[in-house]
Design a protein around this motif. Structure first.
Motif, short mmCIF file in Angstrom:
data_model
loop_
_atom_site.label_atom_id
_atom_site.label_comp_id
_atom_site.label_asym_id
_atom_site.label_seq_id
_atom_site.Cartn_x
_atom_site.Cartn_y
_atom_site.Cartn_z
N PHE A 1 11.30 9.37 0.06
CA PHE A 1 10.84 8.33 -1.26
C PHE A 1 12.54 7.78 -1.50
O PHE A 1 13.71 8.30 -1.51
N PRO A 2 12.83 6.58 -0.93
CA PRO A 2 13.83 5.35 -0.58
C PRO A 2 14.42 5.15 -2.57
O PRO A 2 15.24 4.57 -2.98
N THR A 3 12.96 5.07 -2.39
CA THR A 3 13.01 4.21 -4.36
C THR A 3 13.20 5.21 -5.70
O THR A 3 12.64 6.22 -5.52
N SER A 4 12.83 4.68 -6.54
CA SER A 4 12.55 5.16 -8.07
C SER A 4 11.62 4.94 -8.42
O SER A 4 11.52 4.15 -7.92
N PRO A 5 10.33 5.75 -9.00
CA PRO A 5 9.30 4.91 -9.27
C PRO A 5 9.38 3.98 -10.21
O PRO A 5 8.21 3.05 -9.62
N SER A 6 10.26 3.83 -11.07
CA SER A 6 10.65 2.51 -11.78
C SER A 6 11.09 1.22 -11.12
O SER A 6 12.24 1.86 -10.75
N PRO A 7 10.49 0.32 -10.56
CA PRO A 7 11.61 -1.06 -10.31
C PRO A 7 12.50 -1.40 -10.64
O PRO A 7 13.77 -1.58 -10.07
N PHE B 1 20.66 3.21 -3.08
CA PHE B 1 20.17 3.02 -1.64
C PHE B 1 18.81 1.85 -1.66
O PHE B 1 19.22 0.96 -1.16
N GLU B 2 18.05 1.83 -3.04
CA GLU B 2 16.75 0.89 -2.78
C GLU B 2 18.09 -0.39 -3.04
O GLU B 2 17.72 -2.08 -2.06
N LEU C 1 16.68 2.57 7.14
CA LEU C 1 15.51 3.39 6.45
C LEU C 1 14.14 3.41 7.06
O LEU C 1 13.64 3.18 7.71
N PRO D 1 16.39 1.14 -9.83
CA PRO D 1 16.76 0.92 -8.67
C PRO D 1 17.28 2.16 -8.14
O PRO D 1 18.16 2.00 -8.86
N TYR E 1 19.82 -1.31 0.85
CA TYR E 1 18.56 -1.74 2.00
C TYR E 1 18.68 -3.49 1.16
O TYR E 1 18.26 -3.83 2.17
N ARG E 2 17.75 -3.93 -0.33
CA ARG E 2 18.48 -5.00 -0.21
C ARG E 2 19.03 -6.61 0.32
O ARG E 2 19.06 -7.03 0.41
#
Lengths: 221, 249
Positions: free
Chosen positions: B92-98, B104-105, B115, B101, B108-109
């Motif tokens: 689960f690198p992201t949160s469910p809600s864009p 880490f997300e 990852l 963030p 990553y961007r």
């Protein structure tokens, strides 16, 4: 008759009807967790959650939960009599080993063949697969609980999924805000419609051709 | 082998964590099972270029994930924000809600971190395999998806499986309810989650606990993780179960 889209709560109530007495059930994060609140108290359904609890119950009253008793969505849960805890390897042995009778998962897309896409929106470039791929591989019956269309009205039930798959040919039943559809070897079988909707109207919002069940009826919750 | 496993401070417990280490961090994502004080000590200690193996990459910091109101979440995000993380192996690198963030997300961007996203059951079993001396195993999870890319496939009884390799680490930071001085661990509720598995798979497992008792005081039937798997234990500063006291962090 006024056309109505089922609310998430009503969809959860419909999904709860799919859980037979004695079933071991896993509810995915998001809308599926609502199903826990709609299982009749006199029906023994054993709810399993990836984070290692077997036998949890409805959400506790506001402010009364225990942070050491949570579901896979991180929400505090209650324990039913006879509940127990397992570590993560055993929790996924339960899933992968075929010991979960029914899993209910959210979905971005479902294909005509029952392929499931629920972990990554390509435009975001990064996604979270969580335990969904294991459930897709291991649950005896997988139910997708999803909105029938995207926010701009495009079908989510497709001939082929365009998003990365979570599992191939794994979904057996799709419950949406408009319909209940079974994935069969012959194709998608439209079994139930939301109040006021016709099969033709639901077909227009569904990419693959729908077969009509002989006893096609309105969803009752 | 040292039999004195009790560390006086969190700083001492993480002192030898080196740059480039592979590190497992317990917890499902929320407060339960999260080694909060070890993470805070590691931020202060400053080891860099870490590879982090953990279920999420800091969704409590991004969206609470069950963190009680008024409590500041502490999770792997504090290491990401401090520039200590090079790579994540996670489900689960992201949160469910864009719109909320994870740190880490964002990193990553920006191209600052690598990852590897792994299905949760596969991540767990890869760690268990490492701890159990199993080099690799065949699993049905991920067949027909991007998960199978680059992996050997084999058919058993008419079903396809993919080969997944064991995953070990230099250190594991975990949390338990109670330890004895030999390192035997008892957990509480769903906060057990990954801890017993990570404890097996790491060369050095460090457990943050609410209580430390003498050998013989834990019911042998209740011990989930044998002290054989645990090298260091350190006691949390509060006896509250660890949540109410978090506000003071």
């Amino acid at each position: 008759m006024a056309k109505v889209r089922l609310t998430p709560e009503l969809m959860a109530m419909r999904a709860a009807q799919e859980l037979p007495e004695g079933a071991v059930v896993n509810l995915g994060i998001g809308m599926p967790t609502l199903v826990a609140n709609h299982i009749p108290p006199d029906r023994l359904v054993i709810l399993h959650s990836e984070n290692g609890v077997v036998g949890y119950g409805p959400f506790p009253p506001e402010g009364q939960g225990d942070p050491d008793v949570v579901n896979a969505g991180g929400e505090m849960a209650t324990l039913k009599p006879g509940a127990c805890f397992v570590h993560h390897a055993d929790s996924f042995a339960i899933i992968r080993g075929g010991h979960v009778d029914v899993a209910i998962l959210g979905a971005y897309q479902v294909s005509e063949q029952g392929d499931l896409a629920n972990w990554m929106i390509p435009a975001r470039g990064i996604g979270s697969i969580g335990g969904a791929a294991d459930l897709a591989a291991g649950a005896r019956k997988l139910i997708a609980l999803m909105e029938h269309t995207t926010r701009d009205g495009q079908p989510r039930i497709l001939r082929r999924c365009t998003y990365p798959l979570t599992g191939r040919r794994c979904v057996r039943l799709v419950i949406t805000d408009l319909a209940v559809i079974e994935v069969t070897p012959r194709g998608l079988l439209l079994k139930e419609l939301a109040p006021g909707w016709t099969a033709k109207e639901v077909q227009e919002l569904t990419e693959p051709e729908l077969l009509l069940a002989p006893d096609l009826r309105a969803i009752e919750v | 082998m040292s039999t004195n496993k009790v560390c006086a401070t969190f700083r001492e417990a993480v002192a030898d964590l080196f740059d480039g280490a592979v590190l497992m961090i317990g917890g499902f994502g929320g407060v339960g099972g999260m080694p909060h004080y070890l993470l805070l000590a590691l931020r202060e200690q400053g080891a860099r270029d870490l590879t982090i193996i953990s279920n999420t990459m800091g969704i409590a910091s991004a969206m609470g994930f069950g963190t009680p109101k008024g409590v500041r979440p502490v999770d792997v995000s504090i290491l990401v924000e401090n520039g200590q993380v090079r790579k994540a192996i996670t489900t689960f690198p992201t949160s469910p809600s864009p719109s909320r963030p994870t740190a880490f997300e964002l990193a990553y961007r920006r191209g600052q971190v690598e990852l590897e996203t792994v299905p949760q059951g596969t991540l767990t079993e890869r760690m268990r395999a490492a701890g159990a001396g199993i080099a690799a195993f065949y699993t049905p999870t991920g067949v027909g998806t991007v998960v199978e890319q680059g992996k050997e496939k084999r058919v058993f009884d008419g079903r396809e499986y993919i080969l997944e390799c064991a995953l070990k680490s230099d250190f594991a930071l975990i949390r338990a309810r109670q330890a004895d001085t030999l390192g035997n661990l008892v957990y509480r509720g769903t906060s057990r989650n990954f801890a017993p598995i990570m404890a097996m798979a790491a060369r050095v497992t460090i457990a943050e606990v609410d209580y430390i008792v003498q050998p013989g005081e834990l019911d042998p039937e209740a011990v989930v993780t044998t002290g054989i798997f645990v090298k260091r234990i350190v006691k949390r500063p509060s006896h509250t179960g660890g949540y109410q006291g978090m506000g003071a962090l």
